[in-house]
Design an enzyme around this catalytic site. Sequence first.
Site, PDB file in Angstrom:
ATOM      1  N   ASP A 289      57.703  27.758  40.043  1.00 15.20           N
ATOM      2  CA  ASP A 289      56.951  29.173  40.166  1.00 15.20           C
ATOM      3  C   ASP A 289      56.129  29.364  39.021  1.00 15.20           C
ATOM      4  O   ASP A 289      56.193  28.744  37.966  1.00 15.20           O
ATOM      5  CB  ASP A 289      58.034  30.302  40.272  1.00 15.20           C
ATOM      6  CG  ASP A 289      58.857  30.441  39.201  1.00 15.20           C
ATOM      7  OD1 ASP A 289      59.575  29.421  38.515  1.00 15.20           O
ATOM      8  OD2 ASP A 289      59.331  31.644  38.727  1.00 15.20           O
TER       9      ASP A 289
ATOM     10  N   ASP B 269      52.578  25.778  32.383  1.00 13.68           N
ATOM     11  CA  ASP B 269      53.850  26.502  32.732  1.00 13.68           C
ATOM     12  C   ASP B 269      54.243  26.635  34.011  1.00 13.68           C
ATOM     13  O   ASP B 269      53.660  27.688  34.465  1.00 13.68           O
ATOM     14  CB  ASP B 269      53.723  27.822  31.858  1.00 13.68           C
ATOM     15  CG  ASP B 269      55.167  28.605  32.112  1.00 13.68           C
ATOM     16  OD1 ASP B 269      56.212  28.196  32.232  1.00 13.68           O
ATOM     17  OD2 ASP B 269      54.805  29.957  31.486  1.00 13.68           O
TER      18      ASP B 269
ATOM     19  N   GLU C 123      62.129  30.912  37.887  1.00 15.44           N
ATOM     20  CA  GLU C 123      62.256  31.123  36.254  1.00 15.44           C
ATOM     21  C   GLU C 123      61.478  32.237  35.648  1.00 15.44           C
ATOM     22  O   GLU C 123      62.015  32.910  34.757  1.00 15.44           O
ATOM     23  CB  GLU C 123      61.745  29.772  35.711  1.00 15.44           C
ATOM     24  CG  GLU C 123      62.227  29.774  34.029  1.00 15.44           C
ATOM     25  CD  GLU C 123      61.120  30.542  33.172  1.00 15.44           C
ATOM     26  OE1 GLU C 123      61.686  30.854  31.957  1.00 15.44           O
ATOM     27  OE2 GLU C 123      60.006  30.799  33.471  1.00 15.44           O
ATOM     28  N   GLU C 124      60.385  32.506  36.564  1.00 11.03           N
ATOM     29  CA  GLU C 124      59.381  33.629  35.730  1.00 11.03           C
ATOM     30  C   GLU C 124      59.906  35.046  36.528  1.00 11.03           C
ATOM     31  O   GLU C 124      59.339  36.144  35.905  1.00 11.03           O
ATOM     32  CB  GLU C 124      57.883  33.493  36.144  1.00 11.03           C
ATOM     33  CG  GLU C 124      57.293  32.051  35.815  1.00 11.03           C
ATOM     34  CD  GLU C 124      57.126  32.086  34.256  1.00 11.03           C
ATOM     35  OE1 GLU C 124      57.540  32.894  33.742  1.00 11.03           O
ATOM     36  OE2 GLU C 124      56.351  31.005  33.766  1.00 11.03           O
TER      37      GLU C 124
ATOM     38  N   ASP D 165      59.402  22.730  28.866  1.00 10.43           N
ATOM     39  CA  ASP D 165      58.767  23.860  29.379  1.00 10.43           C
ATOM     40  C   ASP D 165      58.368  24.608  27.882  1.00 10.43           C
ATOM     41  O   ASP D 165      58.574  25.834  28.092  1.00 10.43           O
ATOM     42  CB  ASP D 165      59.745  24.817  30.021  1.00 10.43           C
ATOM     43  CG  ASP D 165      59.144  25.976  30.768  1.00 10.43           C
ATOM     44  OD1 ASP D 165      57.855  25.904  31.002  1.00 10.43           O
ATOM     45  OD2 ASP D 165      59.878  26.795  31.161  1.00 10.43           O
TER      46      ASP D 165
ATOM     47  N   HIS E  23      46.864  71.298  36.289  1.00 10.94           N
ATOM     48  CA  HIS E  23      45.407  71.273  35.737  1.00 10.94           C
ATOM     49  C   HIS E  23      45.483  71.276  34.267  1.00 10.94           C
ATOM     50  O   HIS E  23      46.333  71.988  33.611  1.00 10.94           O
ATOM     51  CB  HIS E  23      44.748  72.656  36.136  1.00 10.94           C
ATOM     52  CG  HIS E  23      43.436  72.833  35.975  1.00 10.94           C
ATOM     53  ND1 HIS E  23      42.950  72.824  34.470  1.00 10.94           N
ATOM     54  CD2 HIS E  23      42.350  72.557  36.626  1.00 10.94           C
ATOM     55  CE1 HIS E  23      41.485  72.914  34.500  1.00 10.94           C
ATOM     56  NE2 HIS E  23      41.155  72.956  35.715  1.00 10.94           N
TER      57      HIS E  23
ATOM     58  N   THR F  82      40.562  65.760  35.106  1.00  7.97           N
ATOM     59  CA  THR F  82      41.311  66.745  34.187  1.00  7.97           C
ATOM     60  C   THR F  82      42.815  67.147  34.824  1.00  7.97           C
ATOM     61  O   THR F  82      42.911  67.883  35.685  1.00  7.97           O
ATOM     62  CB  THR F  82      40.612  68.059  33.873  1.00  7.97           C
ATOM     63  OG1 THR F  82      40.263  68.704  35.153  1.00  7.97           O
ATOM     64  CG2 THR F  82      39.397  67.815  33.133  1.00  7.97           C
TER      65      THR F  82
ATOM     66  N   ARG G  59      62.521  40.921  22.423  1.00 10.09           N
ATOM     67  CA  ARG G  59      62.835  39.475  22.259  1.00 10.09           C
ATOM     68  C   ARG G  59      64.162  39.430  21.238  1.00 10.09           C
ATOM     69  O   ARG G  59      63.895  40.167  20.110  1.00 10.09           O
ATOM     70  CB  ARG G  59      61.725  38.541  21.522  1.00 10.09           C
ATOM     71  CG  ARG G  59      60.496  38.620  22.439  1.00 10.09           C
ATOM     72  CD  ARG G  59      60.809  37.541  23.761  1.00 10.09           C
ATOM     73  NE  ARG G  59      59.664  37.651  24.677  1.00 10.09           N
ATOM     74  CZ  ARG G  59      59.411  36.896  25.573  1.00 10.09           C
ATOM     75  NH1 ARG G  59      60.328  35.919  25.897  1.00 10.09           N
ATOM     76  NH2 ARG G  59      58.457  37.164  26.892  1.00 10.09           N
TER      77      ARG G  59
ATOM     78  N   SER H 223      61.310  32.481  26.039  1.00  8.20           N
ATOM     79  CA  SER H 223      62.550  32.616  26.296  1.00  8.20           C
ATOM     80  C   SER H 223      62.885  31.551  27.791  1.00  8.20           C
ATOM     81  O   SER H 223      61.705  31.665  28.590  1.00  8.20           O
ATOM     82  CB  SER H 223      63.145  33.898  26.835  1.00  8.20           C
ATOM     83  OG  SER H 223      62.864  34.898  25.776  1.00  8.20           O
TER      84      SER H 223
ATOM     85  N   HIS I 294      50.667  32.254  30.927  1.00  5.18           N
ATOM     86  CA  HIS I 294      50.816  33.965  31.292  1.00  5.18           C
ATOM     87  C   HIS I 294      49.334  34.433  31.390  1.00  5.18           C
ATOM     88  O   HIS I 294      49.499  35.761  31.622  1.00  5.18           O
ATOM     89  CB  HIS I 294      51.959  34.694  30.708  1.00  5.18           C
ATOM     90  CG  HIS I 294      53.067  34.374  30.926  1.00  5.18           C
ATOM     91  ND1 HIS I 294      54.513  34.797  30.653  1.00  5.18           N
ATOM     92  CD2 HIS I 294      53.773  32.851  31.377  1.00  5.18           C
ATOM     93  CE1 HIS I 294      55.523  33.988  30.773  1.00  5.18           C
ATOM     94  NE2 HIS I 294      55.164  32.899  31.200  1.00  5.18           N
TER      95      HIS I 294
HETATM   96  N1  BES Z   1      57.900  28.080  29.399  1.00  7.92           N
HETATM   97  C1  BES Z   1      58.316  29.600  29.135  1.00  7.92           C
HETATM   98  C2  BES Z   1      59.008  30.022  27.907  1.00  7.92           C
HETATM   99  C3  BES Z   1      58.439  29.408  26.636  1.00  7.92           C
HETATM  100  C4  BES Z   1      57.105  29.347  26.462  1.00  7.92           C
HETATM  101  C5  BES Z   1      58.967  28.985  25.682  1.00  7.92           C
HETATM  102  C6  BES Z   1      56.510  28.693  25.329  1.00  7.92           C
HETATM  103  C7  BES Z   1      58.761  28.660  24.539  1.00  7.92           C
HETATM  104  C8  BES Z   1      57.184  28.522  24.204  1.00  7.92           C
HETATM  105  C9  BES Z   1      58.958  30.414  30.369  1.00  7.92           C
HETATM  106  O1  BES Z   1      58.276  29.904  31.533  1.00  7.92           O
HETATM  107  C10 BES Z   1      58.631  31.850  30.186  1.00  7.92           C
HETATM  108  O2  BES Z   1      57.689  32.330  30.335  1.00  7.92           O
HETATM  109  N2  BES Z   1      59.826  32.605  30.196  1.00  7.92           N
HETATM  110  C11 BES Z   1      59.769  34.012  30.203  1.00  7.92           C
HETATM  111  C12 BES Z   1      61.289  34.564  30.433  1.00  7.92           C
HETATM  112  C13 BES Z   1      61.342  35.012  31.785  1.00  7.92           C
HETATM  113  C14 BES Z   1      62.646  35.734  31.967  1.00  7.92           C
HETATM  114  C15 BES Z   1      60.664  35.773  32.432  1.00  7.92           C
HETATM  115  C16 BES Z   1      59.328  34.523  28.673  1.00  7.92           C
HETATM  116  O3  BES Z   1      59.599  34.138  27.712  1.00  7.92           O
HETATM  117  O4  BES Z   1      58.660  35.800  28.761  1.00  7.92           O
HETATM  118 MN    MN Z   2      58.010  28.239  31.721  1.00 10.40          MN
HETATM  119 MN    MN Z   3      56.317  31.515  31.813  1.00  6.80          MN
END
Ligand code: BES
Ligand code: MN
Ligand code: MN
Length: 461
Positions: free
Chosen positions: A88, A125, A158-159, A185, A218, A320, A333, A404, A432
């Site tokens: 995904d 990704d 995952e996303e 990843d 308003h 307005t 994070r 993450s 992203h």
């Molecule tokens: N592959 C990424 C995570 C990542 C990217 C780790 C670069 C280390 C370096 C993964 O697909 C991702 O984007 N994870 C999300 C978390 C998820 C719960 C939406 C993120 O890190 O925002």
């Molecule tokens: Mn990823």
């Molecule tokens: Mn990602």
Amino acid sequence: MQKTQAYIQANKQRFLDELLDMLRIASISADPKYKEEVSRNADFVAEKLRQAGADKVEVVPTAGHPIVYGEKLIDPTKPTVLVYGHYDVQPADPLDLWTSGPFDPVIKTTDLHPDGAIFARGSADDKGQFYMHLKAFEAMLASGELPCNVKFMIEGEEEVGSVNLGTFLKANKERLGCDVILVSDTGIIANDTPSITIGLRGLSYVEVAVTGPNRDLHSGVYGGAVANPINILSKMIASMQDENNHITIPGFYADVLEVDTQERSAMNEAPFSEKAYLNDLGIASIHGEAGFTTLERTSIRPTLDVNGIWGGYTGEGAKTVLPSKAFAKISMRLVPNQDPDKITELFARHFKAIAPPSVQVEVHAHHGGLPVVTPTDTPEYQAAAEAMKTTFGKDPIPQRGGGSIPIVALFEQVLGVKTVLMGFGLDSDSIHSPNEHYGLFNYYKGIETIPYFFQNYTKLK
Ligand code: BES
Ligand code: MN
Ligand code: MN
């Protein structure tokens, strides 16, 4: 692995063409409009696993998007490697900032990718990265050089937090039994500086709503006398970081594991050019928590960031209006040993406490995830490090990542198995973001490196 490497060289163009085909599928997991496409991508992965020679290939339905499973068990006395990845992708918007269609992959060169990079959503990704494993597996099997057992588990959520994969893990402990989990990843420092990711941050993600008057007003008739929820929300958010960019939520840092000076100086020895960093991002200076370097701020320190904020009038021209409501999506994070549920609770309590009586606030928790740190004194780390040494000609640098992957902590909790994060992307690949890309160098280097991991791991385990 000579035959395997020769097979890879002989099939390079087809390996690329197949990836390009998959990148044409808009497998956006967050948007229900793309459910069919996500499912089509699962079928594509299953078909390619079958063609590569995997057995018991199955598209497993879940309450959300399907999980693709496949395996090749050649010898019960040999170790088993479970490959995890995700098919995904993130939504592609804002579309107008892409220089070519997000699902119309094209190869273009960049400063960091003089040999070309594939521009498409998911190229780095994680489609381009997990597909390296399918092709490395195909090459080893076809060459009669597969040294151990392999299982594949490629998910489609995952996303969006991998919630259904957690359920799948718990229900399939036996089927997923393995010695190590291998994931591509994450990234490397640079194409001439290999690295292995030894940590991931956790995540707490909340959505907040601030409500003032019972309707839009308003802004002249009422402005100045009634609380404006956007003004209030802005102030509340701004107050959550002090002048040193420390987060002000009481107890937020209570469980943070401080990293000792020795480890901190080691992590700061990793190559990092502030100038190149600023230049890549088009910013004039860095910003962050006082007392920490950029490398530390993106690995061993927790954060609080607004990911989106909205309310009132955002259309053409000027209307307005004093809005009734304001909203924001906020991510935190996390680092060891912070707990996402506890942090979400601390956030909610604090957010309610600082809200003035002129507004009402609500906090909704989205998905979260635990941070992880992986050891380096293990056969899997050794196997990955030696594999990279073979193909890059340099020892990789262990480095914690800022992103993450929530399922990694669950692999350890539920299956009792450690993960090795051997990714090949670059931070500058715009994952992203608009114009996501993945270097051809990185794609092929990954396919070439993975077989050595299998060989080394089978030997060392
Ligand atoms: N592959 C990424 C995570 C990542 C990217 C780790 C670069 C280390 C370096 C993964 O697909 C991702 O984007 N994870 C999300 C978390 C998820 C719960 C939406 C993120 O890190 O925002
Ligand atoms: Mn990823
Ligand atoms: Mn990602």
